[in-house]
Design a protein around this motif. Structure first.
Motif, PDB file in Angstrom:
ATOM      1  N   SER A 121       0.847  -1.312   0.015  1.00 56.98           N
ATOM      2  CA  SER A 121       0.321  -0.111   0.046  1.00 56.98           C
ATOM      3  C   SER A 121       0.890   1.150  -0.059  1.00 56.98           C
ATOM      4  O   SER A 121       1.959   1.197   0.454  1.00 56.98           O
ATOM      5  CB  SER A 121      -1.088   0.166   1.235  1.00 56.98           C
ATOM      6  OG  SER A 121      -1.660   1.103   1.284  1.00 56.98           O
ATOM      7  N   THR A 122       0.254   2.350  -0.617  1.00 56.87           N
ATOM      8  CA  THR A 122       1.056   3.685  -0.656  1.00 56.87           C
ATOM      9  C   THR A 122       0.613   4.437   0.364  1.00 56.87           C
ATOM     10  O   THR A 122       0.972   5.594   0.429  1.00 56.87           O
ATOM     11  CB  THR A 122       1.127   4.370  -2.067  1.00 56.87           C
ATOM     12  OG1 THR A 122      -0.503   4.486  -2.571  1.00 56.87           O
ATOM     13  CG2 THR A 122       1.688   3.421  -2.912  1.00 56.87           C
ATOM     14  N   HIS A 123      -0.447   4.088   1.220  1.00 59.88           N
ATOM     15  CA  HIS A 123      -0.983   4.993   2.234  1.00 59.88           C
ATOM     16  C   HIS A 123      -0.177   4.893   3.344  1.00 59.88           C
ATOM     17  O   HIS A 123       0.391   3.851   3.570  1.00 59.88           O
ATOM     18  CB  HIS A 123      -2.481   4.383   2.397  1.00 59.88           C
ATOM     19  CG  HIS A 123      -3.280   5.319   3.326  1.00 59.88           C
ATOM     20  ND1 HIS A 123      -3.250   5.740   4.630  1.00 59.88           N
ATOM     21  CD2 HIS A 123      -4.135   6.373   2.901  1.00 59.88           C
ATOM     22  CE1 HIS A 123      -4.036   6.478   5.069  1.00 59.88           C
ATOM     23  NE2 HIS A 123      -4.637   6.990   3.968  1.00 59.88           N
ATOM     24  N   HIS A 124      -0.113   6.187   3.757  1.00 59.06           N
ATOM     25  CA  HIS A 124       0.835   6.477   4.942  1.00 59.06           C
ATOM     26  C   HIS A 124       0.463   5.426   6.352  1.00 59.06           C
ATOM     27  O   HIS A 124       1.191   4.759   6.828  1.00 59.06           O
ATOM     28  CB  HIS A 124       1.177   7.868   5.445  1.00 59.06           C
ATOM     29  CG  HIS A 124       1.439   8.527   4.415  1.00 59.06           C
ATOM     30  ND1 HIS A 124       2.845   8.489   4.116  1.00 59.06           N
ATOM     31  CD2 HIS A 124       1.131   9.525   3.773  1.00 59.06           C
ATOM     32  CE1 HIS A 124       3.238   9.412   3.067  1.00 59.06           C
ATOM     33  NE2 HIS A 124       2.063  10.049   2.898  1.00 59.06           N
ATOM     34  N   MET A 125      -0.843   5.440   6.541  1.00 53.29           N
ATOM     35  CA  MET A 125      -1.289   4.798   7.600  1.00 53.29           C
ATOM     36  C   MET A 125      -0.966   3.200   7.674  1.00 53.29           C
ATOM     37  O   MET A 125      -0.540   2.489   8.492  1.00 53.29           O
ATOM     38  CB  MET A 125      -2.679   5.069   7.883  1.00 53.29           C
ATOM     39  CG  MET A 125      -3.322   4.264   9.320  1.00 53.29           C
ATOM     40  SD  MET A 125      -2.303   4.815  10.893  1.00 53.29           S
ATOM     41  CE  MET A 125      -2.907   6.453  10.742  1.00 53.29           C
ATOM     42  N   VAL A 126      -1.346   2.795   6.174  1.00 55.10           N
ATOM     43  CA  VAL A 126      -1.363   1.378   6.111  1.00 55.10           C
ATOM     44  C   VAL A 126       0.233   0.750   6.187  1.00 55.10           C
ATOM     45  O   VAL A 126       0.418  -0.194   6.514  1.00 55.10           O
ATOM     46  CB  VAL A 126      -2.197   0.932   4.674  1.00 55.10           C
ATOM     47  CG1 VAL A 126      -1.621  -0.575   4.229  1.00 55.10           C
ATOM     48  CG2 VAL A 126      -3.437   1.218   4.793  1.00 55.10           C
ATOM     49  N   THR A 127       1.117   1.513   5.566  1.00 59.43           N
ATOM     50  CA  THR A 127       2.482   1.434   5.567  1.00 59.43           C
ATOM     51  C   THR A 127       2.671   1.260   7.189  1.00 59.43           C
ATOM     52  O   THR A 127       3.883   0.177   7.434  1.00 59.43           O
ATOM     53  CB  THR A 127       3.348   2.239   4.916  1.00 59.43           C
ATOM     54  OG1 THR A 127       2.908   3.603   5.373  1.00 59.43           O
ATOM     55  CG2 THR A 127       3.008   1.994   3.324  1.00 59.43           C
ATOM     56  N   LEU A 128       2.583   2.241   8.045  1.00 55.78           N
ATOM     57  CA  LEU A 128       2.772   2.086   9.441  1.00 55.78           C
ATOM     58  C   LEU A 128       2.353   0.785   9.934  1.00 55.78           C
ATOM     59  O   LEU A 128       3.073   0.134  10.658  1.00 55.78           O
ATOM     60  CB  LEU A 128       2.182   3.172  10.103  1.00 55.78           C
ATOM     61  CG  LEU A 128       2.450   3.409  11.543  1.00 55.78           C
ATOM     62  CD1 LEU A 128       3.973   3.359  11.732  1.00 55.78           C
ATOM     63  CD2 LEU A 128       1.680   4.808  12.193  1.00 55.78           C
ATOM     64  N   LEU A 129       1.246   0.267   9.617  1.00 60.97           N
ATOM     65  CA  LEU A 129       0.474  -0.714  10.034  1.00 60.97           C
ATOM     66  C   LEU A 129       1.260  -2.028   9.672  1.00 60.97           C
ATOM     67  O   LEU A 129       1.551  -3.021  10.318  1.00 60.97           O
ATOM     68  CB  LEU A 129      -0.671  -0.927   9.688  1.00 60.97           C
ATOM     69  CG  LEU A 129      -1.780   0.017  10.114  1.00 60.97           C
ATOM     70  CD1 LEU A 129      -3.175  -0.156   9.832  1.00 60.97           C
ATOM     71  CD2 LEU A 129      -1.813  -0.162  11.819  1.00 60.97           C
ATOM     72  N   ALA A 130       1.790  -2.032   8.633  1.00 61.45           N
ATOM     73  CA  ALA A 130       2.743  -3.051   7.735  1.00 61.45           C
ATOM     74  C   ALA A 130       4.016  -3.314   8.698  1.00 61.45           C
ATOM     75  O   ALA A 130       4.386  -4.233   8.932  1.00 61.45           O
ATOM     76  CB  ALA A 130       3.017  -2.885   6.323  1.00 61.45           C
ATOM     77  N   SER A 131       4.658  -2.073   8.997  1.00 60.10           N
ATOM     78  CA  SER A 131       5.830  -2.175   9.947  1.00 60.10           C
ATOM     79  C   SER A 131       5.280  -2.546  11.102  1.00 60.10           C
ATOM     80  O   SER A 131       6.243  -3.399  11.593  1.00 60.10           O
ATOM     81  CB  SER A 131       6.282  -0.704   9.840  1.00 60.10           C
ATOM     82  OG  SER A 131       7.395  -0.457  10.850  1.00 60.10           O
ATOM     83  N   LEU A 132       4.354  -2.286  11.756  1.00 64.31           N
ATOM     84  CA  LEU A 132       4.106  -2.558  13.255  1.00 64.31           C
ATOM     85  C   LEU A 132       3.711  -4.118  13.061  1.00 64.31           C
ATOM     86  O   LEU A 132       4.183  -4.987  14.017  1.00 64.31           O
ATOM     87  CB  LEU A 132       2.770  -1.762  13.647  1.00 64.31           C
ATOM     88  CG  LEU A 132       3.046  -0.553  13.801  1.00 64.31           C
ATOM     89  CD1 LEU A 132       1.707   0.269  14.571  1.00 64.31           C
ATOM     90  CD2 LEU A 132       4.332  -0.261  14.991  1.00 64.31           C
ATOM     91  N   THR A 133       2.890  -4.456  11.929  1.00 65.31           N
ATOM     92  CA  THR A 133       2.692  -6.038  11.985  1.00 65.31           C
ATOM     93  C   THR A 133       4.039  -6.693  11.450  1.00 65.31           C
ATOM     94  O   THR A 133       4.061  -7.958  11.953  1.00 65.31           O
ATOM     95  CB  THR A 133       1.758  -6.371  10.788  1.00 65.31           C
ATOM     96  OG1 THR A 133       0.696  -5.383  10.848  1.00 65.31           O
ATOM     97  CG2 THR A 133       1.392  -7.585  10.631  1.00 65.31           C
ATOM     98  N   SER A 134       4.869  -6.308  10.900  1.00 64.65           N
ATOM     99  CA  SER A 134       5.991  -7.152  10.890  1.00 64.65           C
ATOM    100  C   SER A 134       6.978  -7.164  12.166  1.00 64.65           C
ATOM    101  O   SER A 134       7.372  -8.400  12.542  1.00 64.65           O
ATOM    102  CB  SER A 134       7.259  -6.124   9.772  1.00 64.65           C
ATOM    103  OG  SER A 134       6.405  -6.043   8.706  1.00 64.65           O
ATOM    104  N   PHE A 135       6.818  -6.065  13.100  1.00 65.40           N
ATOM    105  CA  PHE A 135       7.438  -6.288  14.244  1.00 65.40           C
ATOM    106  C   PHE A 135       6.818  -7.372  15.211  1.00 65.40           C
ATOM    107  O   PHE A 135       7.214  -8.092  16.218  1.00 65.40           O
ATOM    108  CB  PHE A 135       7.657  -4.997  15.208  1.00 65.40           C
ATOM    109  CG  PHE A 135       8.594  -4.162  14.650  1.00 65.40           C
ATOM    110  CD1 PHE A 135      10.103  -4.579  14.378  1.00 65.40           C
ATOM    111  CD2 PHE A 135       8.352  -2.780  14.201  1.00 65.40           C
ATOM    112  CE1 PHE A 135      11.102  -3.520  13.889  1.00 65.40           C
ATOM    113  CE2 PHE A 135       9.368  -1.867  13.411  1.00 65.40           C
ATOM    114  CZ  PHE A 135      10.526  -2.249  13.510  1.00 65.40           C
ATOM    115  N   LEU A 136       5.610  -7.312  14.964  1.00 67.92           N
ATOM    116  CA  LEU A 136       4.359  -8.549  15.775  1.00 67.92           C
ATOM    117  C   LEU A 136       4.880  -9.647  15.084  1.00 67.92           C
ATOM    118  O   LEU A 136       4.922 -10.553  16.189  1.00 67.92           O
ATOM    119  CB  LEU A 136       2.965  -7.970  15.515  1.00 67.92           C
ATOM    120  CG  LEU A 136       2.113  -9.244  16.095  1.00 67.92           C
ATOM    121  CD1 LEU A 136       2.297  -9.032  17.572  1.00 67.92           C
ATOM    122  CD2 LEU A 136       0.781  -8.776  15.567  1.00 67.92           C
ATOM    123  N   ALA A 137       4.928  -9.950  13.746  1.00 63.95           N
ATOM    124  CA  ALA A 137       5.274 -11.136  13.331  1.00 63.95           C
ATOM    125  C   ALA A 137       6.885 -11.634  13.978  1.00 63.95           C
ATOM    126  O   ALA A 137       7.076 -12.742  14.193  1.00 63.95           O
ATOM    127  CB  ALA A 137       5.195 -11.337  11.969  1.00 63.95           C
TER     128      ALA A 137
END
Length: 227
Positions: A121-137
């Motif tokens: 995603s190019t949306h800022h909020m979604v990319t932030l969630l992607a980063s947080l989800t990566s750390f959760l994984a």
């Protein structure tokens, strides 16, 4: 932005592939087990059968007999397996409490899949969630890796208590694939986060700077009136 996003997405892709392979594990992928016990002396018994090697997977344990044939027990998740020497004078039990935690691996793989989807995603909020989800994984993978270490240490200790057995316990492919997945998820989380921050800063610098009008002086008011 691409300088950070592309490596992050690639790391997530590799982490996802490794996580899925590890989650399949035994008995479907014979080479992907976490702990292996090799017996130099045949005749070691488990579930009434002789074996020369025992492998621990997520969904079942598999053993090899003296002819090299592989047999996987239909134990399912959280299995229990007993091992005894040839004379059956002593035995040890690897209980379900030590194999139940291996199911964290598929959960970590599912979270990695969500992070991989959101990373496009190019949306800022979604990319932030992607980063947080990566750390959760990554956190879930770290827990799974700690469970793998505990299983290895327990099996090594228990097998060492059996008398008259020349056995060696070592980690296997899925163990080290989990460690590699952990590193990839940490790198992916950092790069996606940095890519989002760089993109936000570059977007803020493109806003036009509003020009301030010069405030008319006190004498200019009189000139306007005179005209």
């Amino acid at each position: 932005m691409k300088l950070f996003y592309v490596p992050g997405v690639i790391c997530l892709l590799f982490a996802l592939v490794l996580g899925v392979l590890v989650s399949i594990s035994l008995p479907f992928l014979p080479a992907l087990d976490f702990v292996r016990v090799r017996f130099a002396d045949s005749g070691v018994m488990t579930s009434g059968a002789g074996m020369t090697e025992l492998r621990f997977g997520i969904w079942a344990p598999c053993y090899y007999d003296t002819t090299g044939a592989r047999t996987c027990l239909s134990a399912g998740h959280a299995y229990t397996i007993s091992i005894s020497n040839a004379a059956k004078t002593a035995d040890v039990i690897i209980g379900s409490s030590w194999t139940r935690g291996l199911a964290v691996h598929p959960v970590a793989a599912a979270v990695t899949f969500l992070a991989f989807l959101m990373s496009f995603s190019t949306h800022h909020m979604v990319t932030l969630l992607a980063s947080l989800t990566s750390f959760l994984a990554a956190m879930l993978t770290l827990i799974a890796f700690a469970i793998d270490i505990a299983l290895y240490a327990f099996v090594h200790h228990e097998v060492g208590k059996l008398p008259d057995i020349n056995a060696s316990t070592r980690t296997s492919a899925a163990f080290w694939m989990t460690f590699a997945t952990l590193l990839l998820l940490l790198i992916a989380g950092c790069t996606v986060c940095l890519g989002r921050r760089k993109d936000r800063l570059s977007g803020a610098s493109t806003y036009p700077v509003s020009s301030t009008q010069e405030k008319p002086s006190f004498l200019s008011r009189f000139r306007l009136r005179r005209n």
